[in-house]
Design a protein around this motif. Structure first.
Motif, PDB file in Angstrom:
ATOM      1  N   GLN A  10     -80.270 -23.434 -21.287  1.00  0.00           N
ATOM      2  CA  GLN A  10     -81.226 -24.245 -21.048  1.00  0.00           C
ATOM      3  C   GLN A  10     -81.780 -24.523 -21.728  1.00  0.00           C
ATOM      4  OE1 GLN A  10     -80.175 -21.188 -19.470  1.00  0.00           O
ATOM      5  NE2 GLN A  10     -80.330 -20.986 -16.625  1.00  0.00           N
ATOM      6  N   ASP A  11     -81.870 -23.396 -22.612  1.00  0.00           N
ATOM      7  CA  ASP A  11     -82.369 -23.321 -24.230  1.00  0.00           C
ATOM      8  C   ASP A  11     -82.085 -24.630 -25.244  1.00  0.00           C
ATOM      9  OD1 ASP A  11     -83.831 -21.293 -23.827  1.00  0.00           O
ATOM     10  OD2 ASP A  11     -82.311 -19.727 -24.218  1.00  0.00           O
ATOM     11  N   PRO A  12     -82.775 -25.035 -26.601  1.00  0.00           N
ATOM     12  CA  PRO A  12     -81.536 -26.215 -26.877  1.00  0.00           C
ATOM     13  C   PRO A  12     -80.421 -25.594 -27.502  1.00  0.00           C
ATOM     14  CG  PRO A  12     -84.317 -26.184 -27.200  1.00  0.00           C
ATOM     15  CD  PRO A  12     -83.710 -24.783 -26.643  1.00  0.00           C
ATOM     16  N   LEU A  13     -79.430 -26.348 -28.105  1.00  0.00           N
ATOM     17  CA  LEU A  13     -78.275 -26.487 -28.697  1.00  0.00           C
ATOM     18  C   LEU A  13     -78.210 -25.465 -30.150  1.00  0.00           C
ATOM     19  CD1 LEU A  13     -75.935 -28.479 -26.112  1.00  0.00           C
ATOM     20  CD2 LEU A  13     -76.307 -26.048 -25.944  1.00  0.00           C
ATOM     21  N   PRO A  14     -77.544 -24.728 -30.678  1.00  0.00           N
ATOM     22  CA  PRO A  14     -78.200 -24.418 -32.525  1.00  0.00           C
ATOM     23  C   PRO A  14     -78.259 -25.986 -32.819  1.00  0.00           C
ATOM     24  CG  PRO A  14     -76.556 -22.733 -31.239  1.00  0.00           C
ATOM     25  CD  PRO A  14     -76.989 -23.568 -30.303  1.00  0.00           C
ATOM     26  N   ASP A  15     -77.994 -26.294 -34.102  1.00  0.00           N
ATOM     27  CA  ASP A  15     -77.931 -27.638 -34.646  1.00  0.00           C
ATOM     28  C   ASP A  15     -76.351 -27.848 -34.895  1.00  0.00           C
ATOM     29  OD1 ASP A  15     -80.923 -28.042 -34.737  1.00  0.00           O
ATOM     30  OD2 ASP A  15     -80.935 -27.261 -36.768  1.00  0.00           O
ATOM     31  N   GLY A  16     -75.944 -28.901 -34.752  1.00  0.00           N
ATOM     32  CA  GLY A  16     -74.683 -29.916 -34.670  1.00  0.00           C
ATOM     33  C   GLY A  16     -74.526 -30.156 -36.112  1.00  0.00           C
ATOM     34  N   PRO A  17     -74.044 -31.289 -36.208  1.00  0.00           N
ATOM     35  CA  PRO A  17     -72.568 -31.332 -34.859  1.00  0.00           C
ATOM     36  C   PRO A  17     -71.261 -30.221 -35.627  1.00  0.00           C
ATOM     37  CG  PRO A  17     -72.055 -32.991 -37.202  1.00  0.00           C
ATOM     38  CD  PRO A  17     -73.484 -31.773 -37.320  1.00  0.00           C
ATOM     39  N   PHE A  18     -70.478 -30.848 -33.863  1.00  0.00           N
ATOM     40  CA  PHE A  18     -69.771 -29.456 -33.806  1.00  0.00           C
ATOM     41  C   PHE A  18     -68.316 -30.592 -33.743  1.00  0.00           C
ATOM     42  CE2 PHE A  18     -73.773 -27.034 -32.785  1.00  0.00           C
ATOM     43  CZ  PHE A  18     -73.450 -26.191 -33.641  1.00  0.00           C
ATOM     44  N   ASP A  19     -66.534 -30.169 -34.355  1.00  0.00           N
ATOM     45  CA  ASP A  19     -65.887 -30.577 -33.996  1.00  0.00           C
ATOM     46  C   ASP A  19     -65.528 -30.153 -32.615  1.00  0.00           C
ATOM     47  OD1 ASP A  19     -64.989 -31.456 -36.761  1.00  0.00           O
ATOM     48  OD2 ASP A  19     -65.349 -29.673 -36.903  1.00  0.00           O
ATOM     49  N   LEU A  20     -65.237 -28.610 -31.379  1.00  0.00           N
ATOM     50  CA  LEU A  20     -65.529 -28.742 -30.965  1.00  0.00           C
ATOM     51  C   LEU A  20     -66.435 -27.599 -30.363  1.00  0.00           C
ATOM     52  CD1 LEU A  20     -62.781 -27.578 -28.940  1.00  0.00           C
ATOM     53  CD2 LEU A  20     -62.150 -25.811 -30.659  1.00  0.00           C
ATOM     54  N   VAL A  21     -66.936 -27.977 -29.133  1.00  0.00           N
ATOM     55  CA  VAL A  21     -67.483 -27.195 -27.656  1.00  0.00           C
ATOM     56  C   VAL A  21     -66.540 -26.782 -27.023  1.00  0.00           C
ATOM     57  CG1 VAL A  21     -69.697 -26.785 -27.270  1.00  0.00           C
ATOM     58  CG2 VAL A  21     -69.406 -28.492 -29.266  1.00  0.00           C
ATOM     59  N   VAL A  22     -66.754 -25.657 -26.511  1.00  0.00           N
ATOM     60  CA  VAL A  22     -66.403 -24.517 -25.662  1.00  0.00           C
ATOM     61  C   VAL A  22     -66.921 -23.270 -25.042  1.00  0.00           C
ATOM     62  CG1 VAL A  22     -64.391 -22.944 -25.256  1.00  0.00           C
ATOM     63  CG2 VAL A  22     -63.853 -24.111 -27.552  1.00  0.00           C
ATOM     64  N   SER A  23     -67.017 -23.540 -23.726  1.00  0.00           N
ATOM     65  CA  SER A  23     -67.146 -22.977 -22.730  1.00  0.00           C
ATOM     66  C   SER A  23     -66.545 -22.442 -21.901  1.00  0.00           C
ATOM     67  CB  SER A  23     -69.165 -23.285 -22.312  1.00  0.00           C
ATOM     68  OG  SER A  23     -69.703 -22.609 -21.386  1.00  0.00           O
ATOM     69  N   ALA A  24     -66.195 -20.896 -21.211  1.00  0.00           N
ATOM     70  CA  ALA A  24     -65.080 -20.536 -20.462  1.00  0.00           C
ATOM     71  C   ALA A  24     -66.267 -19.790 -19.421  1.00  0.00           C
ATOM     72  CB  ALA A  24     -63.979 -19.411 -20.632  1.00  0.00           C
ATOM     73  N   LEU A  25     -66.282 -19.482 -17.794  1.00  0.00           N
ATOM     74  CA  LEU A  25     -67.014 -19.451 -16.566  1.00  0.00           C
ATOM     75  C   LEU A  25     -68.697 -18.456 -17.130  1.00  0.00           C
ATOM     76  CD1 LEU A  25     -64.258 -16.787 -16.182  1.00  0.00           C
ATOM     77  CD2 LEU A  25     -64.799 -18.765 -14.595  1.00  0.00           C
TER      78      LEU A  25
END
Length: 197
Positions: free
Chosen positions: A92-107
């Motif tokens: 829920q917090d602000p995401l780290p500054d991008g930009p990113f080529d790939l964002v991944v999240s598992a479970l």
């Protein structure tokens, strides 16, 4: 899936017991991420680094930024990935500054309710480079009740249907598809178009 999973020493054992298809989910997540050229990767919910290890195997030169809400899990991950930028933060917090080529999240994302997922998906879309990809692997509400395998408490665990999540990813401006599904698990891939519009 309950909060006692936050013990890094027993995490993998618990995941294998509660999520029998966990190895397949991890394999399919890594496969979906391997197809993306990535110099900068953001992982949402690094945990002990089970997913990270697989992702970095196909992106060994990538710079990894990752968050987790558990200091214990981050401590374990820091030992395994000393060159990564690991931060204590919630989804829920602000995401780290991008930009990113790939964002991944598992479970991890299934711990958010529907509006929380929608908000996260908008923030992920904003953090991706044009052509960047979000790979989401998670527990979902399956179409058939017989496909429920993973224990869900409906307080901390708040999975949603795949079609709803695909709609929310598209509403965030991403081209989204399911790349793998098995019972109550799914891997979705969502790519930011090279041009908006």
């Amino acid at each position: 899936m309950t909060q006692w999973h936050w013990d890094p020493e027993t995490y993998l054992e618990n995941m294998l017991a509660e999520v029998p298809a966990y190895p397949g989910l991890q394999e399919q997540t890594a496969r979906a991420a391997a197809e993306v050229e990535a110099a900068r990767i953001l992982e949402l919910g690094i945990g002990t680094g089970e997913t990270t290890r697989r992702i970095l195997a196909s992106h060994p030169d990538a710079h990894l930024v990752a968050i987790d809400s558990s200091e214990e899990m981050l401590g374990h991950a820091r030992a395994a990935f000393p060159d990564a930028d690991l931060r204590l933060a919630r989804l829920q917090d602000p995401l780290p500054d991008g930009p990113f080529d790939l964002v991944v999240s598992a479970l991890a994302v299934h711990h958010l309710d529907g509006p929380g997922k929608q908000d996260l998906f908008r923030r992920v879309a904003a953090a991706l480079l044009p052509g960047g990809t979000f790979v989401l692997a998670d527990v979902v509400v399956p179409e058939s009740e017989e496909d429920v395998v993973t224990p869900i408490d409906w307080e901390y665990d708040l999975p949603d249907r795949v079609d709803d999540q695909l709609d929310w990813l598209r509403a965030a401006g991403l081209d989204a598809e399911t790349v793998w599904a098995h019972k109550d698990l799914a891997v979705m891939r969502a790519t930011r178009p090279l041009r908006r519009g």
